[in-house]
Write an enzyme that holds these catalytic residues in place. Structure first.
Site, PDB file in Angstrom:
ATOM      1  N   ASN A 193       0.859  -1.365  -0.143  1.00 42.69           N
ATOM      2  CA  ASN A 193      -0.432  -0.279   0.186  1.00 42.69           C
ATOM      3  C   ASN A 193       0.522   0.867  -0.093  1.00 42.69           C
ATOM      4  OD1 ASN A 193      -2.263   2.054   0.663  1.00 42.69           O
ATOM      5  ND2 ASN A 193      -1.096   2.120   2.012  1.00 42.69           N
ATOM      6  N   GLU A 194       0.956   2.128  -0.619  1.00 43.54           N
ATOM      7  CA  GLU A 194       1.174   3.498  -1.328  1.00 43.54           C
ATOM      8  C   GLU A 194       3.369   3.248  -0.613  1.00 43.54           C
ATOM      9  OE1 GLU A 194      -0.359   6.675   1.315  1.00 43.54           O
ATOM     10  OE2 GLU A 194      -2.348   6.591  -0.460  1.00 43.54           O
ATOM     11  N   TYR A 273      -7.818  11.243  -2.663  1.00 44.62           N
ATOM     12  CA  TYR A 273      -8.666  12.234  -1.790  1.00 44.62           C
ATOM     13  C   TYR A 273      -8.303  13.496  -2.503  1.00 44.62           C
ATOM     14  CZ  TYR A 273      -7.744   7.851   1.469  1.00 44.62           C
ATOM     15  OH  TYR A 273      -7.545   6.903   1.289  1.00 44.62           O
ATOM     16  N   GLU A 328      -8.777   3.841  -2.770  1.00 42.02           N
ATOM     17  CA  GLU A 328      -8.663   5.391  -1.957  1.00 42.02           C
ATOM     18  C   GLU A 328      -9.490   6.696  -2.322  1.00 42.02           C
ATOM     19  OE1 GLU A 328      -5.850   5.733   1.445  1.00 42.02           O
ATOM     20  OE2 GLU A 328      -5.388   3.342   1.631  1.00 42.02           O
ATOM     21  N   GLN A 377     -13.629   5.932   4.232  1.00 40.66           N
ATOM     22  CA  GLN A 377     -13.310   4.802   4.280  1.00 40.66           C
ATOM     23  C   GLN A 377     -14.626   3.969   5.085  1.00 40.66           C
ATOM     24  OE1 GLN A 377     -10.306   3.734   7.248  1.00 40.66           O
ATOM     25  NE2 GLN A 377      -8.867   4.423   6.189  1.00 40.66           N
TER      26      GLN A 377
END
Ligand code: AHR
Length: 524
Positions: A193-194, A273, A328, A377
């Site tokens: 992740n990332e 985001y 995400e 989330q």
């Protein structure tokens, strides 16, 4: 090229409010022309060990007074079943690259720390078995992120063997001893992740060398997933705009193009985001039209980002075998006053419902490449579906959008042509409306239309070619203010209500409230 042609004919300059107030918008839909399948995985959820996302949000423990099944809240399960969650990404996020699965199985759990999110202790009482029980209860599939940052290929490979092996290996026997003799299904696995940041600060080249090793050795042994329903491997992808991110996508996709029999990937993740400014400082409630319009403008940047990275993917994967998985996304605002800033607690308003609809529409328009997405989330964290406080639970405006969009899951995309016009506020100009259409498995046509304008209603006249339309019905979601929210005391402020739509001579007409999300189905 996707097939929606939105013509913004009005120039930004010189538009006045009275002109806009009178505007009707015409849509053209040809129900006989279907495109790519809107993969139901774009409605995926993300549940990280972060704040009260898992503990209190999902897990209360079997001894809790809050009604639960094996420790998992019944109210939350009931609500999530209703939105038909396709998959849940777990255990992180940044948490995943510090997660060691063995600490979360068996009768003795290790208490560890969660340095990313508030530095609190992590009881590990919600581990592999509890997660699998949870997704089984809500009817979803597992999207498990393995630890590339601080783990090893051996640890990840053993986790997958523990979860999926049917043969009587020592790990499979241990799983059985812990209460689950049958192998679990793991639909998706995230390889890190990332990894460019919290997941290990790797360069793209270094990540690719790791990715190949994990892709090779992290195997799914479930007999039911060998021929059909094979586990999809999702590589870490870009986290924004600019050369750093296009270089990352180039590097991973170039490697993919040259991949051999011994490794493969099926997806490239993307994180984006809607923040406005970093660090997140926009209020999640108690804001006005300026912040409303700025956030909507900012969220529409998703379109450019997806187009840009899809174009790179097209160069190396013209057959679109690798999905772009926006695992995400969502609004990320200032933490609510009085909350632990590490818990990412925010309110969820009508603005978030509109933001969600706009992003889902973007994903649907890129259905040929975007075949997965996970809003961040699921519960109590960032743009949540559900907010809980001890025994109380409230469904957010975003929850209702996901509910209204259920008919779009796996439906065939149908192009919609329209002249959106502009909604302007100060220096901000965004399209006044957005719309998508799709045909479900029964051939029923579904149409979603968002009115971004918070002040003016819009009269929609949709020409329906290629089908014999007889009647239409639907629901609309709006509220008195752009920052209206649902609270424990007033849970029904923002929720869908029936809307009347007329069908005559092959034309569908309906009036959209200002700042609203509307879904209608057409009877044939
Ligand atoms: O969703 C919160 C965090 O945002 C995730 O842990 C991380 O992957 C991203 O930076």
């Amino acid at each position: 090229m996707h097939s929606l042609f939105v013509c913004f004919t009005l120039t930004v300059m010189g538009i006045t409010a009275p002109m806009l107030a009178a505007q009707k918008i015409a849509l053209s839909i040809d129900g006989s022309k279907t495109g790519a399948k809107v993969d139901r995985n774009i409605f995926g959820q993300f549940a990280e060990h972060l704040g009260h996302g898992i503990y209190e949000g999902i897990w209360v423990g079997p001894d809790s007074k809050i009604p639960n099944t094996r420790g998992i809240r019944n109210d939350v399960v009931g609500a999530l079943r209703a939105i038909k969650v396709p998959n849940v990404r777990w255990p992180g996020g940044c948490f995943a690259d510090e997660y060691h699965w063995r600490k979360g199985i068996g009768p003795q759990r290790s208490v560890t720390l969660n340095p990313n999110w508030g530095g609190v202790t992590e009881a590990n009482t919600f581990g592999t078995h509890e997660f699998m029980d949870f997704i089984d209860q809500i009817g979803a599939e597992a999207y498990v992120s393995v630890n590339v940052g601080s783990g090893t290929p051996e640890e990840a490979a053993e986790w997958l063997e523990y979860m999926t092996a049917a043969a009587p290996t020592t790990l499979a026997k241990e799983r059985a001893a812990n209460g689950h003799p049958a192998p679990y299904k793991v639909a998706l696995v995230g390889i890190g992740n990332e990894s460019w940041d919290c997941g290990g600060n790797m360069t793209a080249d270094y990540y690719v060398s790791q990715m190949k090793i994990y892709s090779r050795f992290v195997r799914n042994f479930n007999p039911a997933q060998q021929e059909k329903q094979q586990m999809l491997k999702i590589a870490v992808g870009p986290g924004g705009d600019g050369p750093r991110w296009t270089d990352w996508t180039e590097t991973v996709m170039k490697a993919y193009q040259q991949h051999t029999w011994s490794w493969d990937i099926n997806g490239l993740s993307m994180h984006n985001y809607t923040v406005g400014h970093w660090p997140p400082s926009y209020a999640s409630v108690g804001f006005g039209e300026t912040e409303y319009s700025e956030i909507l403008k900012s969220t529409l940047e998703m379109e450019g980002l997806i187009s840009k990275h899809s174009a790179i993917m097209d160069k190396y994967d013209p057959d679109k075998k690798v999905a772009l998985v926006v695992d995400e996304w969502g609004g990320w605002y200032a933490p609510l006053q009085g909350s632990n800033p590490g818990f990412l607690v925010q309110q969820n308003s009508l603005r978030d419902a509109i933001l969600a609809a706009l992003n889902l529409n973007i994903f649907a328009r890129h259905a040929d490449r975007v075949r997965g997405a996970n809003i961040a989330q699921m519960i109590n964290v960032l743009q949540a579906m559900i907010i809980t406080d001890k025994e109380k639970m409230v469904l957010t405006p975003t929850y209702y959008v996901f509910k209204m969009y259920v008919p779009f899951q796996n439906a065939a995309f149908v192009p919609v042509t329209f002249d959106a016009g502009w909604y302007t506020h100060g220096a901000v100009a965004v399209p006044r409306v957005d719309a998508i259409a799709a045909k479900d498995a029964n051939g029923k046509l579904w149409l979603e239309i968002t009115n971004l304008d918070p002040n003016e209603p819009i009269e929609i006249e949709a020409g329906l070619a290629g089908i014999t339309a007889r009647a239409a019905s639907g629901e609309t979601l709006t509220a008195p203010k752009v920052d209206s929210v649902n609270t424990f005391d007033a849970p029904n402020t923002v929720m869908p209500r029936p809307i009347s739509a007329k069908v005559q001579d092959g034309k569908l007409t309906l009036k959209l409230e200002p700042k609203s999300v509307t879904v209608v189905s057409v009877e044939q």
